[in-house]
Design a protein around this motif. Structure first.
Motif, short mmCIF file in Angstrom:
data_model
loop_
_atom_site.label_atom_id
_atom_site.label_comp_id
_atom_site.label_asym_id
_atom_site.label_seq_id
_atom_site.Cartn_x
_atom_site.Cartn_y
_atom_site.Cartn_z
N ARG A 61 0.82 -1.19 0.00
CA ARG A 61 0.00 0.00 0.00
C ARG A 61 0.87 1.27 0.00
N GLU A 62 1.96 1.23 0.76
CA GLU A 62 2.86 2.39 0.80
C GLU A 62 3.43 2.69 -0.59
N VAL A 63 3.81 1.62 -1.29
CA VAL A 63 4.41 1.81 -2.62
C VAL A 63 3.37 2.36 -3.61
N VAL A 64 2.14 1.85 -3.55
CA VAL A 64 1.11 2.40 -4.45
C VAL A 64 0.89 3.87 -4.15
N LEU A 65 0.82 4.21 -2.88
CA LEU A 65 0.62 5.62 -2.52
C LEU A 65 1.76 6.48 -3.06
N TYR A 67 3.67 5.82 -5.71
CA TYR A 67 3.51 5.91 -7.17
C TYR A 67 2.50 6.99 -7.53
N LEU A 68 1.32 6.89 -6.92
CA LEU A 68 0.24 7.80 -7.29
C LEU A 68 0.59 9.23 -6.89
N ALA A 69 1.18 9.39 -5.70
CA ALA A 69 1.53 10.73 -5.23
C ALA A 69 2.60 11.36 -6.11
N ALA A 70 3.51 10.52 -6.64
CA ALA A 70 4.59 11.05 -7.48
C ALA A 70 4.12 11.36 -8.89
N GLY A 71 2.89 11.00 -9.24
CA GLY A 71 2.35 11.40 -10.54
C GLY A 71 2.02 10.27 -11.48
N ILE A 72 2.08 9.03 -11.02
CA ILE A 72 1.61 7.93 -11.86
C ILE A 72 0.09 8.03 -11.94
N ASP A 73 -0.42 7.99 -13.17
CA ASP A 73 -1.85 8.12 -13.37
C ASP A 73 -2.45 6.74 -13.66
N LEU A 293 -4.64 10.76 -0.77
CA LEU A 293 -4.92 9.41 -1.25
C LEU A 293 -5.05 8.42 -0.09
N ALA A 294 -4.26 8.65 0.95
CA ALA A 294 -4.28 7.72 2.10
C ALA A 294 -5.65 7.74 2.77
N ARG A 295 -6.39 8.82 2.55
CA ARG A 295 -7.73 8.90 3.15
C ARG A 295 -8.76 8.11 2.35
N ASP A 296 -8.36 7.56 1.21
CA ASP A 296 -9.32 6.84 0.35
C ASP A 296 -8.80 5.43 0.04
N PRO A 297 -8.79 4.56 1.07
CA PRO A 297 -8.23 3.21 0.88
C PRO A 297 -8.98 2.40 -0.18
N ASP A 298 -10.28 2.69 -0.35
CA ASP A 298 -11.04 1.94 -1.37
C ASP A 298 -10.51 2.23 -2.76
N ARG A 302 -8.85 -0.40 -5.36
CA ARG A 302 -9.41 -0.58 -6.70
C ARG A 302 -8.31 -0.48 -7.76
N VAL A 303 -7.42 0.49 -7.58
CA VAL A 303 -6.30 0.66 -8.51
C VAL A 303 -5.49 -0.64 -8.58
N LEU A 304 -5.22 -1.22 -7.42
CA LEU A 304 -4.43 -2.45 -7.37
C LEU A 304 -5.15 -3.62 -8.00
N ARG A 305 -6.42 -3.76 -7.67
CA ARG A 305 -7.19 -4.90 -8.18
C ARG A 305 -7.34 -4.84 -9.69
N GLU A 306 -7.77 -3.66 -10.17
CA GLU A 306 -8.01 -3.53 -11.60
C GLU A 306 -6.70 -3.65 -12.38
N GLY A 307 -5.65 -3.06 -11.84
CA GLY A 307 -4.34 -3.13 -12.51
C GLY A 307 -3.86 -4.56 -12.59
N THR A 308 -3.93 -5.27 -11.47
CA THR A 308 -3.41 -6.64 -11.43
C THR A 308 -4.21 -7.54 -12.37
N GLU A 309 -5.51 -7.30 -12.43
CA GLU A 309 -6.35 -8.09 -13.33
C GLU A 309 -5.96 -7.86 -14.80
N ARG A 310 -5.79 -6.58 -15.14
CA ARG A 310 -5.41 -6.23 -16.51
C ARG A 310 -4.04 -6.83 -16.86
N GLY A 311 -3.11 -6.69 -15.94
CA GLY A 311 -1.77 -7.23 -16.14
C GLY A 311 -1.80 -8.74 -16.28
#
Ligand code: TRP
Length: 342
Positions: A61-65, A67-73, A293-298, A302-311
């Protein structure tokens, strides 16, 4: 045809400035132009943290945060979790037949890590072969480009060897990747000795508070012979200037600062204050987005689930091609002589 990027990080803790300068910034800049996949390599993290599975899980979760905070869309780039794609482990198994133990032991990054981690003769077998698992990550996504820090070059080299060997034996199926190394690819830690690393405790994290950042900068090693302000100071090998070279975007201001330091009359504390300002300019917006972002764990989940599924869909395609090429379909016609190429 659009080209593909795959790169990743081990979730051993929050990301730091070394990750940012070495590869994260490049990913943010390239995410629109390439099909970009970012892999959170939890299986690789377990190769030297087998006793800390809960911690690795929390760090995802820390790594996703980061990524997203640094500008990964997440609408353009795909974030995947390695363990969510078991086909990666399957491909690792096939590739392990194509490398010798001696070759694995020659990998300079592995050698260096073995020295640093003090396994004391008890090297986990999974650790020695993690470059093969990394090659599987890259090959499974058929990545063309792998943005990484310079320490990862031996991994890409080994991947190219494995891909060539595979293609020679089973048909030209996998893609030979190329590394993309950033201008600043080996940021030293605040101790100035080795590269920035969480395990060496010499890192400035993207999520560090302003107080922690200033404290770490104030502790930085400078020029040991620059004892008095009016004496000339060395810029080369001076960690504070190495960081300014990496993160000060105003080249004119930096040149002036260096000239004043070399001439004498500019103290370490003043240069450090300048660096703190530069780093705050970079980190403040990242920190702000991260807190939101940390205030919105859902959303994060979702980003992780959908990404992993697509990958996973992409990896499954590659691995089924691999199985076909390797005759790993017991129920396929026995008169099949042609190989899959592509
Ligand atoms: N070894 C990389 C690191 O320690 C992480 C990683 C895992 C990776 N799989 C990858 C990097 C595939 C690039 C491509 O940071």
């Amino acid at each position: 045809m659009r080209r593909t990027i795959l790169t990743g990080d081990r979730p051993t803790g929050p990301l730091h400035l070394g990750h940012y300068a070495g590869s994260l910034l490049a990913r943010v800049e390239l995410q629109q132009a390439y099909d970009t996949y970012l892999l959170i390599a939890d299986l690789q993290a377990l190769t030297d943290h087998a006793d800390q599975p809960e911690q690795i899980h929390l760090n995802i979760r820390e790594v996703v945060l980061d990524y997203l905070a640094a500008g990964i869309d997440p609408a353009v780039a795909t974030i995947v979790v390695q363990s969510g794609i078991p086909e990666l482990a399957e491909l690792t198994g096939y590739l392990l037949n194509l490398v010798s133990v001696a070759r694995l032991e020659r990998n300079p990054t592995i050698k260096e890590e073995i020295r640093q981690k003090g396994f004391g003769g008890e090297i986990p077998a999974g650790f020695l072969v993690y470059p093969v698992s990394q090659a599987a990550d890259i090959a499974a996504f058929k990545a063309h480009l792998v943005p990484v820090g310079a320490d990862q070059l031996p991994m890409i080299e080994q991947t190219v060897e494995l891909v060539r060997r595979f293609n020679r034996l089973y048909g030209a199926l996998l893609v030979e990747p190329e590394a993309l190394v950033s201008r600043v690819s080996r940021l030293p830690g605040i101790d100035g000795r080795s590269k920035m690393s969480k395990s060496l405790g010499n890192a400035i994290h993207l999520s560090d508070s302003p107080d922690v950042v200033s404290h770490k900068v104030m502790r930085m090693y400078t020029d040991p012979r620059h004892a008095r302000i009016d004496e000339p100071g060395e810029v080369e090998g001076n960690v504070v200037f190495t960081y300014l070279d990496a993160f000060e975007t105003d080249a004119g201001a930096l040149d002036t600062l260096k000239a004043r330091y070399r001439a004498g009359g500019l103290g370490d504390v003043a240069v450090k204050h300048h660096l703190i300002e530069v780093l705050e300019g970079l980190l403040a917006p990242i920190r702000r987005r991260r807190q939101e972002l940390a205030r919105d764990p859902d959303f994060v989940m979702r980003v992780l689930r959908e990404g992993t599924e697509r990958g996973r869909a992409l990896v499954r395609r590659t691995v089924s091609e691999v199985r076909y090429a390797m005759h790993l379909e017991y129920d396929m016609p026995y008169d099949r002589t042609t190989r899959l190429t592509g």
